[in-house]
Design an enzyme around this catalytic site. Structure first.
Site, PDB file in Angstrom:
ATOM      1  N   ARG A 123      14.480  13.396   7.273  1.00 53.58           N
ATOM      2  CA  ARG A 123      13.323  12.959   7.738  1.00 53.58           C
ATOM      3  C   ARG A 123      12.313  13.311   7.183  1.00 53.58           C
ATOM      4  O   ARG A 123      11.075  13.235   8.038  1.00 53.58           O
ATOM      5  CB  ARG A 123      13.232  13.075   9.406  1.00 53.58           C
ATOM      6  CG  ARG A 123      14.475  12.873  10.155  1.00 53.58           C
ATOM      7  CD  ARG A 123      14.293  12.912  11.829  1.00 53.58           C
ATOM      8  NE  ARG A 123      15.652  12.542  12.188  1.00 53.58           N
ATOM      9  CZ  ARG A 123      16.331  13.401  12.861  1.00 53.58           C
ATOM     10  NH1 ARG A 123      16.131  14.721  12.562  1.00 53.58           N
ATOM     11  NH2 ARG A 123      17.326  13.088  13.437  1.00 53.58           N
ATOM     12  N   LYS A 145       2.083   4.648  -0.019  1.00 49.18           N
ATOM     13  CA  LYS A 145       3.010   3.480  -0.200  1.00 49.18           C
ATOM     14  C   LYS A 145       4.346   3.899  -1.099  1.00 49.18           C
ATOM     15  O   LYS A 145       4.087   4.357  -2.066  1.00 49.18           O
ATOM     16  CB  LYS A 145       2.537   2.308  -0.691  1.00 49.18           C
ATOM     17  CG  LYS A 145       1.675   1.559   0.292  1.00 49.18           C
ATOM     18  CD  LYS A 145       1.121  -0.037  -0.021  1.00 49.18           C
ATOM     19  CE  LYS A 145       0.421  -0.586   0.941  1.00 49.18           C
ATOM     20  NZ  LYS A 145      -0.129  -1.852   0.458  1.00 49.18           N
ATOM     21  N   GLU A 187      -6.712  -2.381 -13.007  1.00 48.34           N
ATOM     22  CA  GLU A 187      -6.885  -1.947 -11.719  1.00 48.34           C
ATOM     23  C   GLU A 187      -8.042  -1.048 -11.551  1.00 48.34           C
ATOM     24  O   GLU A 187      -8.649  -0.974 -10.474  1.00 48.34           O
ATOM     25  CB  GLU A 187      -5.569  -1.141 -11.105  1.00 48.34           C
ATOM     26  CG  GLU A 187      -4.431  -1.846 -11.050  1.00 48.34           C
ATOM     27  CD  GLU A 187      -4.008  -2.867  -9.785  1.00 48.34           C
ATOM     28  OE1 GLU A 187      -4.778  -2.901  -8.950  1.00 48.34           O
ATOM     29  OE2 GLU A 187      -2.982  -3.476  -9.805  1.00 48.34           O
ATOM     30  N   LYS A 229     -10.304   4.459  -3.977  1.00 46.70           N
ATOM     31  CA  LYS A 229      -9.054   4.060  -3.213  1.00 46.70           C
ATOM     32  C   LYS A 229      -8.816   5.019  -2.097  1.00 46.70           C
ATOM     33  O   LYS A 229      -8.538   4.646  -1.028  1.00 46.70           O
ATOM     34  CB  LYS A 229      -7.826   4.154  -4.206  1.00 46.70           C
ATOM     35  CG  LYS A 229      -6.498   3.933  -3.247  1.00 46.70           C
ATOM     36  CD  LYS A 229      -5.455   3.474  -4.074  1.00 46.70           C
ATOM     37  CE  LYS A 229      -4.136   3.019  -2.893  1.00 46.70           C
ATOM     38  NZ  LYS A 229      -3.090   2.596  -3.580  1.00 46.70           N
ATOM     39  N   GLU A 239      -2.941   0.050   6.600  1.00 47.21           N
ATOM     40  CA  GLU A 239      -3.007  -1.483   6.437  1.00 47.21           C
ATOM     41  C   GLU A 239      -2.986  -2.465   7.550  1.00 47.21           C
ATOM     42  O   GLU A 239      -2.461  -3.321   7.362  1.00 47.21           O
ATOM     43  CB  GLU A 239      -2.084  -1.684   5.333  1.00 47.21           C
ATOM     44  CG  GLU A 239      -2.560  -3.082   4.438  1.00 47.21           C
ATOM     45  CD  GLU A 239      -1.477  -3.064   3.197  1.00 47.21           C
ATOM     46  OE1 GLU A 239      -2.254  -3.500   2.172  1.00 47.21           O
ATOM     47  OE2 GLU A 239      -0.525  -3.392   3.392  1.00 47.21           O
ATOM     48  N   ARG A 243      -7.529  -2.257   4.260  1.00 50.39           N
ATOM     49  CA  ARG A 243      -6.756  -1.972   2.735  1.00 50.39           C
ATOM     50  C   ARG A 243      -6.148  -3.073   2.215  1.00 50.39           C
ATOM     51  O   ARG A 243      -6.153  -2.981   1.106  1.00 50.39           O
ATOM     52  CB  ARG A 243      -5.748  -0.995   3.343  1.00 50.39           C
ATOM     53  CG  ARG A 243      -4.947  -0.363   2.267  1.00 50.39           C
ATOM     54  CD  ARG A 243      -3.727   0.670   2.553  1.00 50.39           C
ATOM     55  NE  ARG A 243      -3.111   1.217   1.440  1.00 50.39           N
ATOM     56  CZ  ARG A 243      -2.493   2.185   1.381  1.00 50.39           C
ATOM     57  NH1 ARG A 243      -2.228   3.055   2.459  1.00 50.39           N
ATOM     58  NH2 ARG A 243      -1.794   2.365   0.506  1.00 50.39           N
ATOM     59  N   ASN A 247      -5.649  -5.547  -2.385  1.00 48.49           N
ATOM     60  CA  ASN A 247      -5.025  -6.820  -3.170  1.00 48.49           C
ATOM     61  C   ASN A 247      -5.706  -7.737  -3.706  1.00 48.49           C
ATOM     62  O   ASN A 247      -5.124  -8.890  -3.984  1.00 48.49           O
ATOM     63  CB  ASN A 247      -4.043  -7.440  -1.794  1.00 48.49           C
ATOM     64  CG  ASN A 247      -2.977  -6.435  -1.521  1.00 48.49           C
ATOM     65  OD1 ASN A 247      -2.606  -5.298  -2.049  1.00 48.49           O
ATOM     66  ND2 ASN A 247      -2.611  -6.358  -0.013  1.00 48.49           N
ATOM     67  N   HIS A 250      -4.019 -10.106  -6.160  1.00 48.27           N
ATOM     68  CA  HIS A 250      -2.515  -9.798  -6.100  1.00 48.27           C
ATOM     69  C   HIS A 250      -1.785 -11.215  -5.568  1.00 48.27           C
ATOM     70  O   HIS A 250      -0.572 -11.343  -5.707  1.00 48.27           O
ATOM     71  CB  HIS A 250      -2.186  -8.716  -5.332  1.00 48.27           C
ATOM     72  CG  HIS A 250      -2.158  -7.368  -5.917  1.00 48.27           C
ATOM     73  ND1 HIS A 250      -3.742  -6.920  -6.545  1.00 48.27           N
ATOM     74  CD2 HIS A 250      -1.675  -6.175  -6.268  1.00 48.27           C
ATOM     75  CE1 HIS A 250      -3.583  -5.908  -7.177  1.00 48.27           C
ATOM     76  NE2 HIS A 250      -2.316  -5.362  -7.079  1.00 48.27           N
ATOM     77  N   HIS A 254       1.033 -11.565  -7.867  1.00 50.17           N
ATOM     78  CA  HIS A 254       2.366 -11.593  -7.327  1.00 50.17           C
ATOM     79  C   HIS A 254       3.241 -12.803  -7.807  1.00 50.17           C
ATOM     80  O   HIS A 254       4.300 -12.780  -8.036  1.00 50.17           O
ATOM     81  CB  HIS A 254       2.508 -10.952  -6.005  1.00 50.17           C
ATOM     82  CG  HIS A 254       2.269  -9.641  -5.818  1.00 50.17           C
ATOM     83  ND1 HIS A 254       1.737  -9.069  -4.560  1.00 50.17           N
ATOM     84  CD2 HIS A 254       2.317  -8.557  -6.759  1.00 50.17           C
ATOM     85  CE1 HIS A 254       1.658  -7.785  -4.568  1.00 50.17           C
ATOM     86  NE2 HIS A 254       1.892  -7.654  -5.883  1.00 50.17           N
ATOM     87  N   HIS A 267       2.401  -5.776 -14.795  1.00 55.37           N
ATOM     88  CA  HIS A 267       1.606  -5.997 -13.434  1.00 55.37           C
ATOM     89  C   HIS A 267       0.134  -6.268 -13.707  1.00 55.37           C
ATOM     90  O   HIS A 267      -0.217  -7.364 -12.976  1.00 55.37           O
ATOM     91  CB  HIS A 267       2.025  -4.890 -12.500  1.00 55.37           C
ATOM     92  CG  HIS A 267       1.362  -4.796 -11.132  1.00 55.37           C
ATOM     93  ND1 HIS A 267       1.669  -5.818 -10.247  1.00 55.37           N
ATOM     94  CD2 HIS A 267       0.330  -4.051 -10.624  1.00 55.37           C
ATOM     95  CE1 HIS A 267       0.851  -5.840  -8.973  1.00 55.37           C
ATOM     96  NE2 HIS A 267       0.073  -4.577  -9.438  1.00 55.37           N
TER      97      HIS A 267
HETATM   98  N1  GLY Z   1      -1.361  -0.778  -3.762  1.00 59.84           N
HETATM   99  C1  GLY Z   1      -2.161  -1.375  -2.861  1.00 59.84           C
HETATM  100  C2  GLY Z   1      -1.918  -0.374  -1.768  1.00 59.84           C
HETATM  101  O1  GLY Z   1      -1.951   0.805  -1.878  1.00 59.84           O
HETATM  102  O2  GLY Z   1      -2.598  -0.549  -0.937  1.00 59.84           O
END
Ligand code: GLY
Length: 365
Positions: A123, A145, A187, A229, A239, A243, A247, A250, A254, A267
């Site tokens: 966990r 993430k 980025e 960031k 998010e 947040r 994107n 993206h 994407h 990417h």
């Molecule tokens: N890569 C976008 C984020 O971490 O929200």
């Protein structure tokens, strides 16, 4: 003393991002100060491990860590639940306990997979991110993430699970192919466009030298990106809304990656096309003044756009945009810059506009 140290404040605990030349050689010591354990699980990929495995094992052993390795095949195809399950086997066999950190040494794939294992084994055990690609250093290693892929889509199974420590050694960029370095720079520029006007201005002055490999400037660019960031993640860790500005580029990026089977573009290369396209959309919708969009595009154009494959049609890309919309149960959402250092999030429903914009970046209709 690290060259730069940034604190990211999450809901549960703050974590440090250390940016330091030769940080890899002192990783064992940096971890020793944090974790009351003598065991650790090192997840890496074959390419990165060939370069840095020996150096990392040496520092860990010097600080009396017992290390269990799990080395994966490089590439997105390794980000699966079955591979995660094999890493759990290694963790169970080595009797790793709650205090035993997982180290993710590698790029985005290793960080996502190693992070997913850390988030779920017992966990949750401590996660140490050691990102070795520029993209992972400025983006995926920060913010928590973690995910694996499902056959139906990327990153469909995952969580937000912040690391306990991020260790960035700028030396590792020396072994990164120039194409990957440029893709990572995309980025970095993103943060200037969407969040930090001062950084954008600094990039206007310094990007040429950065692209020539001026290492002190690269370290500063990495630090500014992480600070940007961190501000976004601290404001909206889970998010809920804000947040999503990360994107930028993206939505179409994407779709381009998916429509080309993740084989044609890196990417960052796909995101660069997506950023240009989002700026065109923003200008058409009068969200941004043409002169400001032109200023942003001037900076972006210091990195060459990768040509689309000759068989990539507008229809294929729009189909991918629609699939995403269906999957998310929402409209097609774009992040549109409205000035330098700021962006808004809005749905775009005018498919004629999308087609007109996309045509400029494809070789076919
Ligand atoms: N890569 C976008 C984020 O971490 O929200």
């Amino acid at each position: 003393m690290p060259e730069k140290e940034i604190l990211v404040k999450t809901r549960n605990f703050p974590y440090r991002v250390l940016i330091e030349k030769d940080a890899l050689s002192v990783l064992g010591k940096s971890m020793r100060l944090l974790f009351p354990s003598d065991r650790t699980l090192l997840v890496s990929d074959r390419n990165v491990y060939n370069f840095y495995g020996e150096q990392v094992l040496k520092t860990l052993k010097n600080e009396n860590w017992q290390v269990v390795n799990h080395i994966i095949r490089p590439g997105e195809s390794s980000k699966t639940l079955s591979l995660a399950s094999r890493i759990y086997d290694a963790a169970v066999n080595a009797e790793l306990d709650r205090n035993s950190p997982v180290i993710a040494l590698g790029g985005g794939v290793v960080g996502d997979l190693g992070g997913f294992v850390a988030a779920t084994y017992l966990r949750g055990v401590p996660l140490v991110m050691v990102p070795t690609s520029l993209l992972a250093q400025v983006d995926s290693s920060i913010g928590g993430k973690v995910a694996v892929n499902h056959p139906r889509g990327k990153n469909l199974i995952g969580s937000i699970y912040p690391p306990r420590l991020v260790v960035i050694d700028p030396h590792v960029l020396e072994t990164l192919p120039p194409r990957h370095l440029k893709a990572g720079m995309v980025e970095i520029i993103k943060y200037g466009i969407i969040e930090d006007a001062v950084f954008f201005h600094w990039l206007e002055e310094n990007l040429d030298l950065i692209l020539k490999g001026q290492s002190q400037l690269i370290v500063n660019a990495i630090a500014c990106s992480i600070q940007s960031k961190a501000r976004v993640v601290e404001a909206d860790e889970y998010e809920k809304d804000y947040r999503r500005i990360l994107n930028f580029g993206h939505t179409i990026g994407h779709a381009l990656e998916a429509a080309t089977g993740y084989r044609h573009y890196l990417h960052g290369e796909a995101i660069l096309v997506g950023m240009h396209a989002a700026l065109d959309i923003s200008t058409s919708m009068k969200v941004i003044k043409p002169a400001v969009a032109g200023r942003i595009k001037k900076l972006l154009s210091k990195i060459n756009l990768k040509k689309a494959p000759t068989d990539l049609t507008v229809k294929k890309v729009i189909d991918k945009l629609r699939q995403d919309k269906k999957r998310l149960g929402s409209e097609i959402i774009f992040v549109l810059p409205d000035q330098v250092g700021s962006a808004i999030i809005m749905p775009v429903s005018d498919e004629n506009l999308l087609e007109t914009v996309l045509k400029q970046y494809l070789n076919t209709q």
